[in-house]
Design a protein around this motif. Structure first.
Motif, PDB file in Angstrom:
ATOM      1  N   UNK A  90      -9.959   8.950 -10.317  1.00 48.62           N
ATOM      2  CA  UNK A  90      -8.931   8.729  -9.162  1.00 48.62           C
ATOM      3  C   UNK A  90      -7.505   9.107  -9.980  1.00 48.62           C
ATOM      4  N   UNK A  91      -6.704   9.896  -9.234  1.00 47.84           N
ATOM      5  CA  UNK A  91      -5.448  10.462  -9.752  1.00 47.84           C
ATOM      6  C   UNK A  91      -4.482  10.128  -8.621  1.00 47.84           C
ATOM      7  N   UNK A  92      -3.255   9.519  -9.198  1.00 47.42           N
ATOM      8  CA  UNK A  92      -2.147   9.538  -8.340  1.00 47.42           C
ATOM      9  C   UNK A  92      -1.003  10.245  -9.075  1.00 47.42           C
ATOM     10  N   UNK A  93      -0.358  11.264  -7.983  1.00 48.46           N
ATOM     11  CA  UNK A  93       0.642  12.036  -8.880  1.00 48.46           C
ATOM     12  C   UNK A  93       1.930  11.462  -8.166  1.00 48.46           C
ATOM     13  N   UNK A  94       2.888  11.062  -8.907  1.00 50.30           N
ATOM     14  CA  UNK A  94       4.242  10.581  -8.421  1.00 50.30           C
ATOM     15  C   UNK A  94       5.263  11.431  -8.902  1.00 50.30           C
ATOM     16  N   UNK A 131      16.017   3.540  -8.626  1.00 48.69           N
ATOM     17  CA  UNK A 131      14.998   4.095  -8.356  1.00 48.69           C
ATOM     18  C   UNK A 131      13.741   2.866  -8.736  1.00 48.69           C
ATOM     19  N   UNK A 132      13.016   2.812  -7.739  1.00 46.11           N
ATOM     20  CA  UNK A 132      11.842   1.430  -7.590  1.00 46.11           C
ATOM     21  C   UNK A 132      10.536   2.474  -8.363  1.00 46.11           C
ATOM     22  N   UNK A 133      10.017   1.984  -9.274  1.00 45.14           N
ATOM     23  CA  UNK A 133       8.742   2.576  -9.746  1.00 45.14           C
ATOM     24  C   UNK A 133       7.358   1.684  -9.209  1.00 45.14           C
ATOM     25  N   UNK A 134       6.335   2.114  -8.951  1.00 43.53           N
ATOM     26  CA  UNK A 134       5.040   1.318  -8.762  1.00 43.53           C
ATOM     27  C   UNK A 134       4.964   0.616  -7.531  1.00 43.53           C
ATOM     28  N   UNK A 135       5.802   1.194  -6.605  1.00 42.47           N
ATOM     29  CA  UNK A 135       5.566   0.517  -5.255  1.00 42.47           C
ATOM     30  C   UNK A 135       4.227   0.594  -4.865  1.00 42.47           C
ATOM     31  N   UNK A 136       3.533  -0.702  -4.636  1.00 39.46           N
ATOM     32  CA  UNK A 136       2.149  -0.972  -4.015  1.00 39.46           C
ATOM     33  C   UNK A 136       1.370  -0.544  -5.375  1.00 39.46           C
ATOM     34  N   UNK A 137       1.687   0.302  -6.148  1.00 35.20           N
ATOM     35  CA  UNK A 137       0.512   0.863  -7.094  1.00 35.20           C
ATOM     36  C   UNK A 137       0.500  -0.095  -8.267  1.00 35.20           C
ATOM     37  N   UNK A 138       1.798  -0.938  -8.722  1.00 45.46           N
ATOM     38  CA  UNK A 138       1.737  -1.689  -9.918  1.00 45.46           C
ATOM     39  C   UNK A 138       0.934  -3.028  -9.793  1.00 45.46           C
ATOM     40  N   UNK A 196       5.013   8.905  -3.880  1.00 47.80           N
ATOM     41  CA  UNK A 196       3.890   9.494  -4.056  1.00 47.80           C
ATOM     42  C   UNK A 196       3.433  10.773  -3.646  1.00 47.80           C
ATOM     43  N   UNK A 197       3.194  11.732  -4.452  1.00 47.80           N
ATOM     44  CA  UNK A 197       3.016  13.098  -3.849  1.00 47.80           C
ATOM     45  C   UNK A 197       1.608  13.673  -3.710  1.00 47.80           C
ATOM     46  N   UNK A 198       0.692  12.942  -4.372  1.00 41.46           N
ATOM     47  CA  UNK A 198      -0.809  13.126  -3.855  1.00 41.46           C
ATOM     48  C   UNK A 198      -1.641  12.015  -4.594  1.00 41.46           C
ATOM     49  N   UNK A 199      -2.684  11.885  -4.008  1.00 45.10           N
ATOM     50  CA  UNK A 199      -3.702  10.937  -4.353  1.00 45.10           C
ATOM     51  C   UNK A 199      -5.109  11.469  -3.953  1.00 45.10           C
ATOM     52  N   UNK A 245       8.523  18.188 -12.938  1.00 47.81           N
ATOM     53  CA  UNK A 245       7.698  17.350 -13.712  1.00 47.81           C
ATOM     54  C   UNK A 245       7.226  16.220 -12.687  1.00 47.81           C
ATOM     55  N   UNK A 246       6.186  15.777 -12.808  1.00 49.66           N
ATOM     56  CA  UNK A 246       5.726  14.818 -12.056  1.00 49.66           C
ATOM     57  C   UNK A 246       4.757  13.632 -13.158  1.00 49.66           C
ATOM     58  N   UNK A 247       4.611  12.335 -12.380  1.00 52.93           N
ATOM     59  CA  UNK A 247       3.973  11.348 -13.436  1.00 52.93           C
ATOM     60  C   UNK A 247       2.562  11.439 -12.596  1.00 52.93           C
ATOM     61  N   UNK A 248       1.470  11.269 -13.543  1.00 54.77           N
ATOM     62  CA  UNK A 248       0.193  11.211 -13.326  1.00 54.77           C
ATOM     63  C   UNK A 248      -0.753   9.920 -13.693  1.00 54.77           C
ATOM     64  N   UNK A 249      -0.948   8.971 -12.986  1.00 51.49           N
ATOM     65  CA  UNK A 249      -1.596   7.891 -13.388  1.00 51.49           C
ATOM     66  C   UNK A 249      -3.258   8.255 -12.920  1.00 51.49           C
ATOM     67  N   UNK A 250      -4.098   7.867 -13.872  1.00 49.85           N
ATOM     68  CA  UNK A 250      -5.560   8.213 -13.822  1.00 49.85           C
ATOM     69  C   UNK A 250      -6.102   6.876 -13.926  1.00 49.85           C
ATOM     70  N   UNK A 251      -7.344   6.603 -13.115  1.00 48.42           N
ATOM     71  CA  UNK A 251      -8.266   5.489 -13.362  1.00 48.42           C
ATOM     72  C   UNK A 251      -9.634   5.862 -13.344  1.00 48.42           C
ATOM     73  N   UNK A 252     -10.390   5.574 -13.571  1.00 52.56           N
ATOM     74  CA  UNK A 252     -11.853   5.930 -13.736  1.00 52.56           C
ATOM     75  C   UNK A 252     -12.396   5.559 -12.229  1.00 52.56           C
ATOM     76  N   UNK A 253     -13.237   6.451 -11.340  1.00 50.17           N
ATOM     77  CA  UNK A 253     -13.636   6.144 -10.276  1.00 50.17           C
ATOM     78  C   UNK A 253     -14.407   4.851 -10.202  1.00 50.17           C
TER      79      UNK A 253
END
Length: 181
Positions: free
Chosen positions: A49-53, A114-121, A39-42, A5-13
Motif C-alpha cells: 500500500x502506498x500513499x503519496x503526499x 504545515x501539518x503532516x500526517x493528517x489521519x495517516x499518523x 495526499x496526492x495518491x493512494x 518532489x513528493x513523500x511516499x509512505x509504504x506499508x505491506x498489504x
C-alpha cells in the motif's frame, strides 16, 4: 507522473494496519485545507500500500525549531491559531488528525504552517479513539500543548517529550508560560 518532489509512505498489504492507512489517506484527501500536507495518491500494488503526499521543503518541525528556544508570544499564538483553523475545518467534516505533536507541525522558512500526517499518523500508529468526538477533543488538547511548547520551549508533561525538557511543576500542574518566561 509528477514533476515535483513528493513523500511516499509504504506499508505491506498484509500488515494489520494497511487497510486503516488506506482509509485514512482517502479521508485525508477529502479535506481541502492548504495547511495539511496533501495526499496526492493512494493505492495498493505488488503487495504494497502506498500513499503519496505533498513534499514540504524548507521547513522544520516544531521540535527542531524549539531547540533554538521558545517563540515570541505573537508567533506562538499565530502558530496555534493557524493549526486550530485547519483542524476546525477537518472537524467540521467529522475528521480529526489523531496524532498531532511537535513532529507533525512544520513551520516553513516563510512562516507558513504545515501539518503532516493528517489521519495517516494515527492510522499508522494504530490509534483508535473511542469516538470521533474524542479524537477531535484530543486534537484540541494537542493544540494547547503545542501552544505551550511554542511559548516555553518545553513539553507540558512531567517527563517532557519530543526532545524538549519538562517544565517545572507545582501542585501537580506545570508552571504557566508567564512563570517560565
Amino acid at each position: 507522473l509528477l514533476n515535483r518532489k513528493v513523500g511516499v509512505e509504504l506499508i505491506g498489504s498484509e500488515h494489520p494496519r494497511a487497510r486503516a492507512v488506506q482509509d485514512a489517506a482517502r479521508d485525508a484527501a477529502t479535506v481541502a485545507e492548504v495547511r495539511f500536507a496533501q495526499v496526492l495518491d493512494v493505492a495498493e500494488q505488488d503487495g504494497l500500500v502506498y500513499v503519496v503526499t505533498e513534499w514540504i521543503s524548507d521547513a522544520a518541525d516544531l521540535a527542531v525549531r524549539l531547540a533554538r528556544g521558545p517563540m515570541s508570544p505573537a508567533r506562538a499564538t499565530a502558530l496555534a491559531r493557524e493549526t486550530a483553523a485547519a483542524l476546525a475545518q477537518a472537524h467540521a467534516s467529522g475528521l480529526a488528525h489523531g496524532a498531532l505533536d511537535p513532529k507533525h507541525l512544520l513551520e516553513t522558512d516563510t512562516g507558513q504552517v504545515k501539518i503532516l500526517g493528517f489521519r495517516l499518523a494515527a492510522a499508522a500508529a494504530g490509534a483508535d479513539p473511542a469516538s470521533a468526538a474524542q479524537a477531535q477533543a484530543d486534537d484540541v488538547l494537542a493544540i494547547g500543548r503545542l501552544w505551550y511548547a511554542a511559548l516555553t520551549g518545553r513539553w507540558p508533561a512531567p517527563e517532557g517529550g519530543f526532545g524538549l525538557e519538562a517544565p517545572p511543576y507545582a501542585h501537580g500542574r506545570p508552571y504557566s508560560p508567564a512563570q517560565i518566561r
